[in-house]
Motif scaffolding. Structure first.
Motif, PDB file in Angstrom:
ATOM      1  N   VAL A   1       2.321   5.322   1.005  1.00 17.75           N
ATOM      2  CA  VAL A   1       3.412   5.878   1.809  1.00 17.75           C
ATOM      3  C   VAL A   1       3.772   4.905   2.933  1.00 17.75           C
ATOM      4  CG1 VAL A   1       4.093   7.763   3.318  1.00 17.75           C
ATOM      5  CG2 VAL A   1       2.812   8.234   1.228  1.00 17.75           C
ATOM      6  N   VAL A   2       2.735   4.348   3.559  1.00 15.40           N
ATOM      7  CA  VAL A   2       2.981   3.363   4.613  1.00 15.40           C
ATOM      8  C   VAL A   2       3.741   2.170   4.043  1.00 15.40           C
ATOM      9  CG1 VAL A   2       1.890   1.807   6.260  1.00 15.40           C
ATOM     10  CG2 VAL A   2       0.892   4.054   5.815  1.00 15.40           C
ATOM     11  N   PHE A   3       3.318   1.742   2.855  1.00 14.43           N
ATOM     12  CA  PHE A   3       3.963   0.577   2.260  1.00 14.43           C
ATOM     13  C   PHE A   3       5.375   0.897   1.761  1.00 14.43           C
ATOM     14  CE2 PHE A   3       0.009  -1.374   2.818  1.00 14.43           C
ATOM     15  CZ  PHE A   3       0.236  -2.734   2.765  1.00 14.43           C
ATOM     16  N   VAL A   4       5.586   2.119   1.321  1.00 14.76           N
ATOM     17  CA  VAL A   4       6.951   2.495   0.935  1.00 14.76           C
ATOM     18  C   VAL A   4       7.859   2.386   2.147  1.00 14.76           C
ATOM     19  CG1 VAL A   4       8.442   4.385   0.200  1.00 14.76           C
ATOM     20  CG2 VAL A   4       6.287   4.004  -0.951  1.00 14.76           C
ATOM     21  N   TYR A   5       7.337   2.828   3.272  1.00 12.17           N
ATOM     22  CA  TYR A   5       8.142   2.747   4.490  1.00 12.17           C
ATOM     23  C   TYR A   5       8.436   1.293   4.844  1.00 12.17           C
ATOM     24  CZ  TYR A   5       9.809   3.495   9.170  1.00 12.17           C
ATOM     25  OH  TYR A   5      10.586   3.498  10.281  1.00 12.17           O
ATOM     26  N   LEU A   6       7.402   0.460   4.732  1.00 11.11           N
ATOM     27  CA  LEU A   6       7.555  -0.963   5.024  1.00 11.11           C
ATOM     28  C   LEU A   6       8.567  -1.592   4.057  1.00 11.11           C
ATOM     29  CD1 LEU A   6       6.148  -2.731   7.119  1.00 11.11           C
ATOM     30  CD2 LEU A   6       4.584  -3.477   5.352  1.00 11.11           C
ATOM     31  N   LEU A   7       8.443  -1.205   2.773  1.00 11.82           N
ATOM     32  CA  LEU A   7       9.355  -1.697   1.747  1.00 11.82           C
ATOM     33  C   LEU A   7      10.782  -1.267   2.073  1.00 11.82           C
ATOM     34  CD1 LEU A   7       9.307  -3.047  -1.125  1.00 11.82           C
ATOM     35  CD2 LEU A   7       9.305  -0.753  -2.051  1.00 11.82           C
TER      36      LEU A   7
ATOM     37  N   GLU B   1      -9.445  -4.216   5.216  1.00 10.60           N
ATOM     38  CA  GLU B   1     -10.203  -4.548   4.011  1.00 10.60           C
ATOM     39  C   GLU B   1      -9.696  -3.773   2.811  1.00 10.60           C
ATOM     40  OE1 GLU B   1     -14.422  -4.096   4.783  1.00 10.60           O
ATOM     41  OE2 GLU B   1     -14.073  -5.051   6.724  1.00 10.60           O
ATOM     42  N   ILE B   2      -9.378  -2.500   3.053  1.00  8.89           N
ATOM     43  CA  ILE B   2      -8.887  -1.670   1.938  1.00  8.89           C
ATOM     44  C   ILE B   2      -7.595  -2.261   1.380  1.00  8.89           C
ATOM     45  CG2 ILE B   2      -7.972   0.590   1.313  1.00  8.89           C
ATOM     46  CD1 ILE B   2      -9.870   1.768   3.394  1.00  8.89           C
ATOM     47  N   ILE B   3      -6.703  -2.687   2.282  1.00  5.59           N
ATOM     48  CA  ILE B   3      -5.418  -3.234   1.824  1.00  5.59           C
ATOM     49  C   ILE B   3      -5.650  -4.527   1.049  1.00  5.59           C
ATOM     50  CG2 ILE B   3      -3.232  -4.226   2.579  1.00  5.59           C
ATOM     51  CD1 ILE B   3      -3.437  -2.351   5.021  1.00  5.59           C
ATOM     52  N   LEU B   4      -6.465  -5.410   1.637  1.00  4.18           N
ATOM     53  CA  LEU B   4      -6.638  -6.728   1.019  1.00  4.18           C
ATOM     54  C   LEU B   4      -7.451  -6.663  -0.266  1.00  4.18           C
ATOM     55  CD1 LEU B   4      -7.180  -9.027   4.106  1.00  4.18           C
ATOM     56  CD2 LEU B   4      -5.160  -8.794   2.687  1.00  4.18           C
ATOM     57  N   SER B   5      -8.211  -5.560  -0.437  1.00  2.00           N
ATOM     58  CA  SER B   5      -9.089  -5.505  -1.604  1.00  2.00           C
ATOM     59  C   SER B   5      -8.311  -5.249  -2.890  1.00  2.00           C
ATOM     60  CB  SER B   5     -10.124  -4.407  -1.416  1.00  2.00           C
ATOM     61  OG  SER B   5      -9.477  -3.150  -1.473  1.00  2.00           O
ATOM     62  N   ASP B   6      -7.004  -4.979  -2.785  1.00  2.00           N
ATOM     63  CA  ASP B   6      -6.245  -4.643  -3.993  1.00  2.00           C
ATOM     64  C   ASP B   6      -5.077  -5.596  -4.171  1.00  2.00           C
ATOM     65  OD1 ASP B   6      -5.129  -3.490  -6.153  1.00  2.00           O
ATOM     66  OD2 ASP B   6      -5.079  -1.459  -5.335  1.00  2.00           O
ATOM     67  N   PRO B   7      -5.316  -6.772  -4.783  1.00  2.00           N
ATOM     68  CA  PRO B   7      -4.236  -7.761  -4.913  1.00  2.00           C
ATOM     69  C   PRO B   7      -3.069  -7.257  -5.753  1.00  2.00           C
ATOM     70  CG  PRO B   7      -6.182  -8.424  -6.162  1.00  2.00           C
ATOM     71  CD  PRO B   7      -6.572  -7.237  -5.354  1.00  2.00           C
ATOM     72  N   TRP B   8      -3.363  -6.355  -6.700  1.00  2.00           N
ATOM     73  CA  TRP B   8      -2.273  -5.829  -7.531  1.00  2.00           C
ATOM     74  C   TRP B   8      -1.296  -5.047  -6.682  1.00  2.00           C
ATOM     75  CZ3 TRP B   8      -0.594  -7.262 -11.975  1.00  2.00           C
ATOM     76  CH2 TRP B   8      -1.484  -7.861 -12.881  1.00  2.00           C
ATOM     77  N   PHE B   9      -1.860  -4.304  -5.776  1.00  2.00           N
ATOM     78  CA  PHE B   9      -1.035  -3.482  -4.902  1.00  2.00           C
ATOM     79  C   PHE B   9      -0.118  -4.361  -4.050  1.00  2.00           C
ATOM     80  CE2 PHE B   9      -0.627  -0.928  -0.967  1.00  2.00           C
ATOM     81  CZ  PHE B   9       0.070   0.118  -1.525  1.00  2.00           C
ATOM     82  N   LEU B  10      -0.709  -5.389  -3.443  1.00  2.00           N
ATOM     83  CA  LEU B  10       0.087  -6.301  -2.613  1.00  2.00           C
ATOM     84  C   LEU B  10       1.117  -7.044  -3.464  1.00  2.00           C
ATOM     85  CD1 LEU B  10      -2.478  -7.864  -0.143  1.00  2.00           C
ATOM     86  CD2 LEU B  10      -0.681  -6.203   0.304  1.00  2.00           C
TER      87      LEU B  10
ATOM     88  N   PRO C   1      11.954   0.948  -7.015  1.00  2.00           N
ATOM     89  CA  PRO C   1      10.912   0.226  -6.276  1.00  2.00           C
ATOM     90  C   PRO C   1      10.146   1.152  -5.330  1.00  2.00           C
ATOM     91  CG  PRO C   1      12.981  -0.962  -6.176  1.00  2.00           C
ATOM     92  CD  PRO C   1      13.283   0.371  -6.776  1.00  2.00           C
ATOM     93  N   PHE C   2      10.882   2.021  -4.630  1.00  2.00           N
ATOM     94  CA  PHE C   2      10.251   2.878  -3.629  1.00  2.00           C
ATOM     95  C   PHE C   2       9.370   3.928  -4.298  1.00  2.00           C
ATOM     96  CE2 PHE C   2      14.479   1.596  -2.153  1.00  2.00           C
ATOM     97  CZ  PHE C   2      14.107   0.801  -1.091  1.00  2.00           C
ATOM     98  N   VAL C   3       9.918   4.585  -5.332  1.00  2.00           N
ATOM     99  CA  VAL C   3       9.176   5.669  -5.972  1.00  2.00           C
ATOM    100  C   VAL C   3       7.933   5.124  -6.672  1.00  2.00           C
ATOM    101  CG1 VAL C   3       9.301   7.477  -7.701  1.00  2.00           C
ATOM    102  CG2 VAL C   3      11.257   7.065  -6.216  1.00  2.00           C
ATOM    103  N   MET C   4       8.071   3.995  -7.378  1.00  2.00           N
ATOM    104  CA  MET C   4       6.921   3.447  -8.084  1.00  2.00           C
ATOM    105  C   MET C   4       5.846   3.000  -7.094  1.00  2.00           C
ATOM    106  SD  MET C   4       7.362   3.928 -11.232  1.00  2.00           S
ATOM    107  CE  MET C   4       6.465   2.869 -12.364  1.00  2.00           C
ATOM    108  N   MET C   5       6.277   2.446  -5.986  1.00  2.00           N
ATOM    109  CA  MET C   5       5.346   2.043  -4.927  1.00  2.00           C
ATOM    110  C   MET C   5       4.638   3.289  -4.383  1.00  2.00           C
ATOM    111  SD  MET C   5       4.891  -0.960  -3.602  1.00  2.00           S
ATOM    112  CE  MET C   5       3.378  -1.208  -2.703  1.00  2.00           C
ATOM    113  N   ASN C   6       5.416   4.308  -4.206  1.00  2.00           N
ATOM    114  CA  ASN C   6       4.925   5.592  -3.694  1.00  2.00           C
ATOM    115  C   ASN C   6       3.835   6.169  -4.600  1.00  2.00           C
ATOM    116  OD1 ASN C   6       7.004   8.133  -2.106  1.00  2.00           O
ATOM    117  ND2 ASN C   6       4.895   7.606  -1.809  1.00  2.00           N
ATOM    118  N   ARG C   7       3.985   5.907  -5.904  1.00  2.00           N
ATOM    119  CA  ARG C   7       3.084   6.517  -6.875  1.00  2.00           C
ATOM    120  C   ARG C   7       1.849   5.662  -7.138  1.00  2.00           C
ATOM    121  NH1 ARG C   7       6.604   7.712 -12.025  1.00  2.00           N
ATOM    122  NH2 ARG C   7       4.643   8.646 -12.691  1.00  2.00           N
TER     123      ARG C   7
END
Lengths: 303, 526
Positions: free
Chosen positions: B281-287, B366-375, B447-453
């Motif tokens: 959700v935070v990243f959707v907002y950033l996106l 750490e949680i954010i950086l631990s998931d390269p796919w997410f980034l 992009p937003f919805v898929m990121m959200n999910r």
């Protein structure tokens, strides 16, 4: 490889904007190495024609051929264009801006940079190379634009109203640039609605009105084929009289006037009738000015 | 051949944006604002003066019991306060023991343990902690209690922010008549007072709560909770229920969340997992905000270019397509710079914040950086989302002469751009629901919805189909935009309506491309 006779051949070109005709069936040949003036009132179709030569607009009919057979899109790098509406990137530095336009015309980075600095210095703008464009005066800005237009050494240069808004010193500088271009074998097309400027430097002119060509040819021939006029200088507050026997039209400029004569009118008689009413300082019978030709032609085509 | 020119245009756009002070000031504002929004309430809360109250107690015992209960809860607060390496108290060793173990069940049991000096309840015995630990807890508890009772109110209040006197202060009014207290309330000397009836154990005797501020119910609920607790115990005692049975009856039932991991094993839900769930959700907002900013920047920029009269010079050097591609790429680079900058700021703030607030936060960085796919998907979705909106806005922007015209013309697009914010929370709650699945196939929202999910990942098929649809939309949008851009960019005067623009698209004669080499898109028809 010798240069083709004509740098630019325009063949039956038309351009419509919706129902409005901008240019209709226009043909012209621009000889290599000449200075060629596109003349005409505002809205005549000069800029539209130029934009078609520059591949900014595409003609609806007809063809435009450059340097003996190239299409405009294929030789953009050999053309230089100074549009009528001139602007700069305000936040860019002068040197960067000129370099940037050189790059867009296909110069290498090193070339563009070197030439930009050399040209700016040549035109006395060495001290503003690192100044932002919004700090330049209007004349300086215009010079920077002309430098940017010419940086890549175009074979054909098109200047749309290059003198507008310039003071006499800068007009002189731009005029010299145009003459220099001609001397080095480049072709220059420039458009203007100020006839005096065209008269001073053009080898060839084309007169356009309402999208159509009215006449073209060398300046000499056009002048010879027109009726002579009387040009006077006078003093005093009185205006030059408009109603004179044998005079069809008076172009009064305040201290000078050009009088267009009827067929068979006697210049001597006209001088006499003038002398009673204003104080004449000079009186000449000569070939008509381009302005006079312009007014005659445009006037008659309007009738 | 024209790619290098597109690159020059992109680089100029980029450099011009990046090197203005206003740009950096602008993108610095967001993290600063977020930081202020996060920190200011905490600071205000911590500096807020406690609300003063008093109690008229006609029962003669309830008020005293309540105060004892409050004091006991404060003691528990002290015990369960995280150990701070800079702030030492006499019983830190004991606190370490109590705090070390799995929080929820232990704290309830310790609370009981510390409440009655006698009972070492069966629950405490049943706790899965070493016997030596238990012995140490029991050994130290009476000493700790004695020490606690020897402290003054001020000394206690410093031990933990959660100590009640930091929030609610019992005032020592001598004249406890309603008329005197009413005056005190009117004079703002007192926030509220309570009036307890003679027999609070009877069901029909309410406690009066008198205050001029009835919207702020914090004090009322707080005291009510203790009073209820005490009254319940008293009622049980009244009926001769054994105190240990009574406390057992009062114990809440504990719920533990369990989720199934990728291998199908059960694992307990910890706070990290909750964060993973809501991080998208935070990243959707950033996106959302970075796509919004970048596409608006492109729109403004296109109109500026048009109004600064340079467009003709540019078009005499490059084709409209190259110009458009360069502009879109240049602003994309600017947008990526903004994201990277914000990302760096975010990690920095998350690193510093726990120290500033003196509270322990989960290791978000750490949680954010631990998931390269997410980034990675974030960057990809930024580029795709940006391209779609960029194409639409650059096409529409090219026919406008000033921002006001552009705002009118792009209003529908801007409304669509607001949608992701509206659906963000519902989709976050149900990432694989019908709403989420349906909206994934609407390219402007993909992009937003898929990121959200991303927390409960959609199937690979969904990723493939939605991305394909999005890519097709981008190509179509860019192609249409290029067509409009070709003439729009030279247009002056009133901008055409959307309908007129669509009509223009049907007139191919205006768009005769003479140099298909210059185009990175499918060639337009002759």
């Amino acid at each position: 490889m010798s240069a083709p006779r004509y740098s630019l051949e325009i063949e039956g070109v038309s351009k419509y904007f919706g129902d409005k005709v901008a240019v209709r069936n226009l043909s012209a040949n621009i000889p290599t190495g000449s200075i060629y003036g596109f003349l005409g009132p505002n809205g005549a179709g000069k800029t539209t024609t130029i934009r078609m030569i520059m591949d900014i607009l595409h003609p609806d009919n007809g063809s435009i051929s450059l340097f003996g057979g190239l299409t405009p899109a294929n030789c953009k790098d050999r053309l230089g264009y100074l549009p009528e509406e001139k602007g700069l990137y305000k936040k860019m530095r002068t040197g960067e801006l000129v370099t940037y336009f050189g790059l867009l015309k296909g110069l290498s980075r090193a070339d563009a940079k070197r030439k930009a600095i050399a040209s700016l210095e040549k035109f006395g703008l060495g001290h503003v190379i690192n100044s932002r464009c919004d700090t330049l005066s209007k004349g300086m800005g215009q010079k920077v634009q002309i430098i940017a237009t010419l940086l890549h050494g175009p074979d054909l240069v098109i200047l749309d109203e290059p003198f507008s808004g310039l003071d006499p010193i800068n007009v002189e500088i731009v005029r010299n640039i145009i003459l220099e271009l001609k001397q080095s074998g480049n072709t220059v097309i420039f458009s203007t609605h100020v006839m005096e400027q065209a008269e001073q430097i053009c080898d060839y002119i084309m007169l356009i009105n309402k999208g159509e060509k009215i006449l073209d040819g060398t300046l000499e021939k056009i002048k010879q084929s027109s009726h002579e006029t009387i040009q006077i200088e006078y003093e005093g507050d009185n205006a030059c009289p408009k109603e004179l026997i044998g005079v069809s039209r008076v172009h009064d400029m305040g201290k000078m006037a050009e009088l267009s004569l009827n067929e068979g009118a006697d210049p001597h008689q006209i001088l006499q009738s003038l002398m009673g009413r204003i104080k004449i300082r000079s009186f000449q019978v000569k070939q008509p000015s381009l302005h006079e030709i312009f007014v005659r032609q445009i006037g008659s085509s309007a009738e | 051949m024209s790619l290098d020119r597109a690159f020059y245009i992109a680089r100029r756009e980029y450099v011009e944006n990046i090197r203005t002070k206003g740009f950096w000031f602008g993108i610095l504002m967001l993290p600063i604002m977020l930081l202020i929004i996060a920190i200011v309430p905490i600071i205000i809360n911590s500096t807020k003066a406690p609300k003063s109250y008093t109690v008229i107690d006609q029962s003669g015992w309830l008020h005293e019991s309540i105060q004892k209960e409050i004091d006991h809860r404060d003691f528990i607060h002290y015990l369960s306060e995280p150990i701070d390496s800079t702030f030492h108290t006499p019983f830190d060793d004991l606190r370490r023991l109590v705090n070390n173990e799995d929080a929820q069940s232990l704290s309830t049991i310790t609370a009981n343990l510390f409440s009655s000096p006698l009972a070492v309840s069966a629950d405490f015995d049943a706790l899965q902690i070493p016997t030596t630990t238990k012995q140490q807890i029991i050994k130290n508890r009476d000493a700790a209690r004695q020490w606690w009772h020897s402290l003054s109110r001020q000394e206690k209040s410093k031990l933990s922010a959660r100590i009640s006197t930091n929030h609610f202060l019992l005032s020592r009014h001598k004249d406890l008549t309603p008329s005197a207290l009413n005056k005190a309330i009117q004079a703002n000397e007192l926030f509220a007072y309570f009036k307890i009836e003679a027999d609070p154990l009877r069901s029909s005797s309410p406690v009066l709560y008198v205050s001029n501020n009835l919207t702020d119910t914090e004090l009322k609920s707080w005291l009510q909770q203790f009073a209820t607790d005490v009254v319940r115990k008293a009622r049980l005692k009244d009926k001769n229920v054994d105190p240990t049975i009574a406390s057992w009856i009062n114990e809440p039932l504990i719920f533990r969340g369990i989720q199934i991991d990728a291998e199908g094993h059960e694992e307990s839900v910890n706070s990290d997992d909750v964060i993973r769930q809501w991080l998208p959700v935070v990243f959707v907002y950033l996106l959302w905000i970075s796509i919004l900013i970048s596409s608006q920047m492109l729109l403004t920029n296109t109109i500026e270019e048009k109004s600064n009269k340079l467009i003709e010079v540019l078009l005499s050097s490059v084709s409209p397509l190259v110009l458009m591609a360069g502009k879109i790429a240049g602003i994309a680079a600017t947008g990526l710079t903004i994201i990277l900058f914000w990302g760096a700021m975010l990690l920095m703030i998350l690193g510093v914040l726990p120290q500033v607030l003196g509270a322990s936060l989960p290791p978000l960085g750490e949680i954010i950086l631990s998931d390269p796919w997410f980034l990675g998907s974030f960057i990809v979705y930024f580029i795709l989302g940006y391209l779609l909106y960029a194409a639409i806005l650059v096409g529409l922007g090219s026919v406008c002469n000033n921002l006001k015209e552009a705002q009118n013309l792009t209003l529908p697009v801007q409304l669509i751009q607001m949608l992701p914010l509206l659906v963000m929370i519902p989709i976050g709650k149900d990432p694989n629901g019908l709403l989420a699945q349906t909206l994934s196939y609407f390219p402007p929202l993909t992009p937003f919805v898929m990121m959200n999910r991303a927390a409960a990942p959609p199937t690979s098929m969904e990723y493939f189909l939605t991305t394909l649809l999005l890519l097709i939309s981008i190509v179509v949008a860019l192609w249409v935009a290029a067509k409009i851009f070709r003439i729009g960019i030279l247009m002056t005067g009133k901008p055409p309506s959307i309908l007129a623009i669509i009509k223009l698209l049907r007139q191919p004669v205006v768009f005769q491309p003479t140099d298909t080499n210059n185009s990175f898109l499918p060639p337009t028809e002759k």
